[in-house]
Motif scaffolding. Structure first.
Motif, PDB file in Angstrom:
ATOM      1  N   LEU A 140      61.532  10.784  55.560  1.00 49.83           N
ATOM      2  CA  LEU A 140      60.227  10.122  55.589  1.00 49.83           C
ATOM      3  C   LEU A 140      60.137   8.940  54.622  1.00 49.83           C
ATOM      4  N   ASN A 141      61.274   8.570  54.034  1.00 46.59           N
ATOM      5  CA  ASN A 141      61.328   7.489  53.035  1.00 46.59           C
ATOM      6  C   ASN A 141      60.420   7.749  51.834  1.00 46.59           C
ATOM      7  N   ILE A 142      60.356   9.004  51.400  1.00 47.10           N
ATOM      8  CA  ILE A 142      59.601   9.361  50.197  1.00 47.10           C
ATOM      9  C   ILE A 142      60.615   9.456  49.063  1.00 47.10           C
ATOM     10  N   GLU A 143      60.444   8.591  48.078  1.00 51.82           N
ATOM     11  CA  GLU A 143      61.388   8.534  46.958  1.00 51.82           C
ATOM     12  C   GLU A 143      61.167   9.687  45.977  1.00 51.82           C
ATOM     13  N   LYS A 144      62.227  10.107  45.359  1.00 56.27           N
ATOM     14  CA  LYS A 144      62.203  11.065  44.251  1.00 56.27           C
ATOM     15  C   LYS A 144      61.317  12.277  44.515  1.00 56.27           C
ATOM     16  N   ILE A 145      61.580  12.990  45.586  1.00 60.89           N
ATOM     17  CA  ILE A 145      60.825  14.220  45.839  1.00 60.89           C
ATOM     18  C   ILE A 145      61.725  15.416  45.563  1.00 60.89           C
ATOM     19  N   HIS A 146      61.189  16.372  44.831  1.00 60.86           N
ATOM     20  CA  HIS A 146      61.931  17.572  44.451  1.00 60.86           C
ATOM     21  C   HIS A 146      60.931  18.698  44.242  1.00 60.86           C
ATOM     22  N   PRO A 147      61.385  19.948  44.229  1.00 59.67           N
ATOM     23  CA  PRO A 147      60.460  21.085  44.137  1.00 59.67           C
ATOM     24  C   PRO A 147      59.538  21.066  42.911  1.00 59.67           C
TER      25      PRO A 147
END
Length: 175
Positions: A140-147
């Motif tokens: 989805l071109n979402i930068e820097k996503i993590h739990p």
């Protein structure tokens, strides 16, 4: 030494996940497991290690709560929202329905809440959750996503809505 002042360093404000991003993540989940995982992380703010340690028996749908074991084997209750309840129920029910689409159904007897998508359905590991969340974000071109960003987002939202910081601290399992 007393005359030397502490050096002040600028700490950038860490980003949180916007409502739009959450909805985009939900809409792009291809299996009920990922949807349940994202909703549970988002609504409870639990650590990824606590998420993978959850068993189906730890969840109480009536009270919309689950018991998690955090750092230092501390036990605490966390509460999830109605969306998380619906998606968790769908995911768990799909396990016993033996649906045609094997990616959405679980036919195993593993007590773990979240397991791998393919047989032999092992308990999902921390790295598995991190990889899956990053894959969804990349798609989805979402930068820097993590739990952990879900945890920070939940805490920020709670404070913004007026929850006392002591209560947020308790929910997050901080002493």
């Amino acid at each position: 030494m007393r005359r030397i002042h502490k050096i002040k360093t600028k700490q950038p404000v860490k980003e949180i996940i916007s409502d739009e991003m959450i909805e985009r993540l939900r809409d792009n989940c291809r299996c009920s497991r990922d949807l349940a995982m994202i909703d549970l992380l988002y609504s409870t703010g639990i650590r990824v290690g606590e998420l993978v340690g959850l068993n189906i028996s730890d969840i109480d749908f009536e009270e919309r709560e689950c018991v998690v074991y955090g750092k230092g084997d501390k036990e605490r209750r966390v509460y999830f929202d109605a969306k998380a309840k619906v998606h968790l129920k769908e995911y768990i029910d799909a396990r016993t329905d033996n649906l045609q689409n094997y990616r959405n159904s679980r036919t195993d007897t593993n007590p773990a809440l979240f397991v791998t998508l393919d047989s032999p359905y092992e308990r999902l590991k921390i790295s598995g959750v991190e990889i899956r969340v990053r894959e969804l974000g990349r798609k989805l071109n979402i930068e820097k996503i993590h739990p952990h960003k879900f945890r920070r987002t939940m805490a920020t939202r709670a404070i913004d809505k007026g929850m006392p910081i002591e209560q947020v601290q308790k929910i997050l399992g901080h002493s």
